[in-house]
Scaffold this motif. Sequence first.
Motif, PDB file in Angstrom:
ATOM      1  N   ASP A 217       0.809  -1.225   0.000  1.00 51.55           N
ATOM      2  CA  ASP A 217       0.000   0.000   0.000  1.00 51.55           C
ATOM      3  C   ASP A 217       0.841   1.275   0.000  1.00 51.55           C
ATOM      4  N   ILE A 218       1.867   1.281  -0.829  1.00 51.62           N
ATOM      5  CA  ILE A 218       2.678   2.486  -1.031  1.00 51.62           C
ATOM      6  C   ILE A 218       2.472   2.944  -2.470  1.00 51.62           C
ATOM      7  N   ASN A 219       2.159   4.222  -2.649  1.00 50.47           N
ATOM      8  CA  ASN A 219       2.049   4.774  -3.999  1.00 50.47           C
ATOM      9  C   ASN A 219       3.459   5.128  -4.469  1.00 50.47           C
ATOM     10  N   PRO A 220       3.991   4.424  -5.464  1.00 50.55           N
ATOM     11  CA  PRO A 220       5.388   4.650  -5.868  1.00 50.55           C
ATOM     12  C   PRO A 220       5.643   6.058  -6.395  1.00 50.55           C
ATOM     13  N   GLU A 221       4.652   6.639  -7.072  1.00 49.80           N
ATOM     14  CA  GLU A 221       4.807   8.002  -7.586  1.00 49.80           C
ATOM     15  C   GLU A 221       4.971   8.987  -6.433  1.00 49.80           C
ATOM     16  N   ASP A 222       4.101   8.869  -5.409  1.00 47.18           N
ATOM     17  CA  ASP A 222       4.197   9.748  -4.247  1.00 47.18           C
ATOM     18  C   ASP A 222       5.509   9.528  -3.504  1.00 47.18           C
ATOM     19  N   ALA A 223       5.890   8.262  -3.363  1.00 48.40           N
ATOM     20  CA  ALA A 223       7.120   7.934  -2.633  1.00 48.40           C
ATOM     21  C   ALA A 223       8.342   8.547  -3.313  1.00 48.40           C
ATOM     22  N   LEU A 224       8.408   8.408  -4.635  1.00 42.00           N
ATOM     23  CA  LEU A 224       9.554   8.942  -5.361  1.00 42.00           C
ATOM     24  C   LEU A 224       9.563  10.463  -5.332  1.00 42.00           C
ATOM     25  N   GLU A 225       8.387  11.078  -5.462  1.00 42.37           N
ATOM     26  CA  GLU A 225       8.332  12.540  -5.444  1.00 42.37           C
ATOM     27  C   GLU A 225       8.757  13.084  -4.077  1.00 42.37           C
ATOM     28  N   LYS A 226       8.375  12.420  -3.002  1.00 41.30           N
ATOM     29  CA  LYS A 226       8.791  12.858  -1.669  1.00 41.30           C
ATOM     30  C   LYS A 226      10.309  12.736  -1.508  1.00 41.30           C
ATOM     31  N   THR A 227      10.879  11.683  -2.088  1.00 38.33           N
ATOM     32  CA  THR A 227      12.337  11.535  -2.057  1.00 38.33           C
ATOM     33  C   THR A 227      12.996  12.622  -2.897  1.00 38.33           C
ATOM     34  N   ASN A 228      12.396  12.944  -4.053  1.00 43.61           N
ATOM     35  CA  ASN A 228      12.913  14.042  -4.879  1.00 43.61           C
ATOM     36  C   ASN A 228      12.956  15.338  -4.077  1.00 43.61           C
ATOM     37  N   ARG A 229      11.863  15.624  -3.391  1.00 42.97           N
ATOM     38  CA  ARG A 229      11.782  16.872  -2.621  1.00 42.97           C
ATOM     39  C   ARG A 229      12.779  16.880  -1.469  1.00 42.97           C
ATOM     40  N   LYS A 230      12.960  15.726  -0.848  1.00 39.26           N
ATOM     41  CA  LYS A 230      13.924  15.611   0.243  1.00 39.26           C
ATOM     42  C   LYS A 230      15.335  15.869  -0.268  1.00 39.26           C
ATOM     43  N   PHE A 231      15.648  15.292  -1.427  1.00 41.29           N
ATOM     44  CA  PHE A 231      16.979  15.496  -2.013  1.00 41.29           C
ATOM     45  C   PHE A 231      17.193  16.968  -2.363  1.00 41.29           C
ATOM     46  N   ILE A 232      16.187  17.590  -2.987  1.00 43.66           N
ATOM     47  CA  ILE A 232      16.291  19.008  -3.357  1.00 43.66           C
ATOM     48  C   ILE A 232      16.543  19.869  -2.124  1.00 43.66           C
ATOM     49  N   LYS A 233      15.800  19.608  -1.058  1.00 38.64           N
ATOM     50  CA  LYS A 233      15.942  20.393   0.169  1.00 38.64           C
ATOM     51  C   LYS A 233      17.357  20.262   0.737  1.00 38.64           C
ATOM     52  N   ARG A 234      17.868  19.039   0.770  1.00 44.26           N
ATOM     53  CA  ARG A 234      19.201  18.806   1.328  1.00 44.26           C
ATOM     54  C   ARG A 234      20.288  19.375   0.428  1.00 44.26           C
ATOM     55  N   PHE A 235      20.092  19.252  -0.879  1.00 47.33           N
ATOM     56  CA  PHE A 235      21.105  19.767  -1.801  1.00 47.33           C
ATOM     57  C   PHE A 235      21.157  21.289  -1.747  1.00 47.33           C
ATOM     58  N   GLN A 236      19.995  21.919  -1.611  1.00 47.41           N
ATOM     59  CA  GLN A 236      19.972  23.378  -1.519  1.00 47.41           C
ATOM     60  C   GLN A 236      20.581  23.855  -0.200  1.00 47.41           C
ATOM     61  N   TYR A 237      20.451  23.048   0.847  1.00 46.63           N
ATOM     62  CA  TYR A 237      21.117  23.353   2.117  1.00 46.63           C
ATOM     63  C   TYR A 237      22.634  23.295   1.915  1.00 46.63           C
ATOM     64  N   LEU A 238      23.079  22.258   1.197  1.00 53.32           N
ATOM     65  CA  LEU A 238      24.500  22.102   0.879  1.00 53.32           C
ATOM     66  C   LEU A 238      25.013  23.318   0.099  1.00 53.32           C
ATOM     67  N   GLU A 239      24.257  23.749  -0.896  1.00 46.87           N
ATOM     68  CA  GLU A 239      24.647  24.905  -1.693  1.00 46.87           C
ATOM     69  C   GLU A 239      24.756  26.162  -0.831  1.00 46.87           C
ATOM     70  N   GLN A 240      23.760  26.349   0.055  1.00 53.36           N
ATOM     71  CA  GLN A 240      23.746  27.539   0.902  1.00 53.36           C
ATOM     72  C   GLN A 240      24.923  27.550   1.872  1.00 53.36           C
ATOM     73  N   LYS A 241      25.214  26.398   2.460  1.00 55.63           N
ATOM     74  CA  LYS A 241      26.321  26.316   3.407  1.00 55.63           C
ATOM     75  C   LYS A 241      27.664  26.543   2.709  1.00 55.63           C
ATOM     76  N   ALA A 242      27.789  26.007   1.518  1.00 59.25           N
ATOM     77  CA  ALA A 242      29.035  26.220   0.766  1.00 59.25           C
ATOM     78  C   ALA A 242      29.212  27.705   0.483  1.00 59.25           C
ATOM     79  N   LYS A 243      28.142  28.358   0.127  1.00 53.65           N
ATOM     80  CA  LYS A 243      28.186  29.795  -0.168  1.00 53.65           C
ATOM     81  C   LYS A 243      28.567  30.591   1.071  1.00 53.65           C
TER      82      LYS A 243
END
Length: 267
Positions: A217-243
């Motif tokens: 009972d896991i919607n794969p589309e929702d699961a992948l999109e949530k992982t996409n958003r999690k990655f984006i959030k963390r990567f943007q944190y990485l970019e901000q900290k580097a800056k």
Amino acid sequence: MALTAPVASNNPSGAFERLLTIMDDLRMNCPWDKKQTLESLRHLTIEETYELSDAILSGDMTEIKKELGDIMLHLVFYSHIASETNDFNVTDVLNSICDKLINRHPHIYSDTHVNDEADVKRNWEQIKLKEGNKSVLGGVPASLPALVKASRIQEKARGVGFDWENKDQVWAKVEEELQEFKEEFNIADETAIDKEKAEGEFGDLLFSLINYARFIDINPEDALEKTNRKFIKRFQYLEQKAKEHGKNLHDMSLTEMDVFWEEAKKV
């Protein structure tokens, strides 16, 4: 001369009539609205649907309400355009979906008995075949994104009883497909691979994982999109900290970047 705007209503029928009136006014008087066709609106409707999806995943009820309104406007717009060529109108559209729902819910509007959701889905697919569908899979749009399409294909096959009996069998299939993929693409072997064959095995692996997700009972589309958003959030944190540290990602080592990445997981 300005038109008098129709006033808001506190009941569904009145609010819908207000939208229809506004649509009439726009189609007759607005240069942009007068130019639109079914084809010109199509890509905008797709965009609005994705915006609704984003709002749902964000849990933003205000945005969900707004995007639902946008989509409802598009549905009324299509119906209005079709009425101009006497193909159909909004009344035909509404009666059509009402008739469809009544016909496909005989356990509600007739004497058909069902025990559970699976029976409802099975009846739904059988009724569609009686209505003229040549295949159970015929109702799956060809242009659906592959991940969503795989889910719909599996759901429809299950609706007529073509399915695994339990999740252990599905997981065994996942492991089988993973092993077959590993044999085609051995990370310890530098030998050139048959890309087409490896691609086929990878597709089989994804399909089996989507199947397993359905069983738990896991919607794969929702699961992948949530992982996409999690990655984006963390990567943007990485970019901000580097800056903030006066660094450029291109000049940082993976070890340096990983420090900020681990920090991002705790934010």
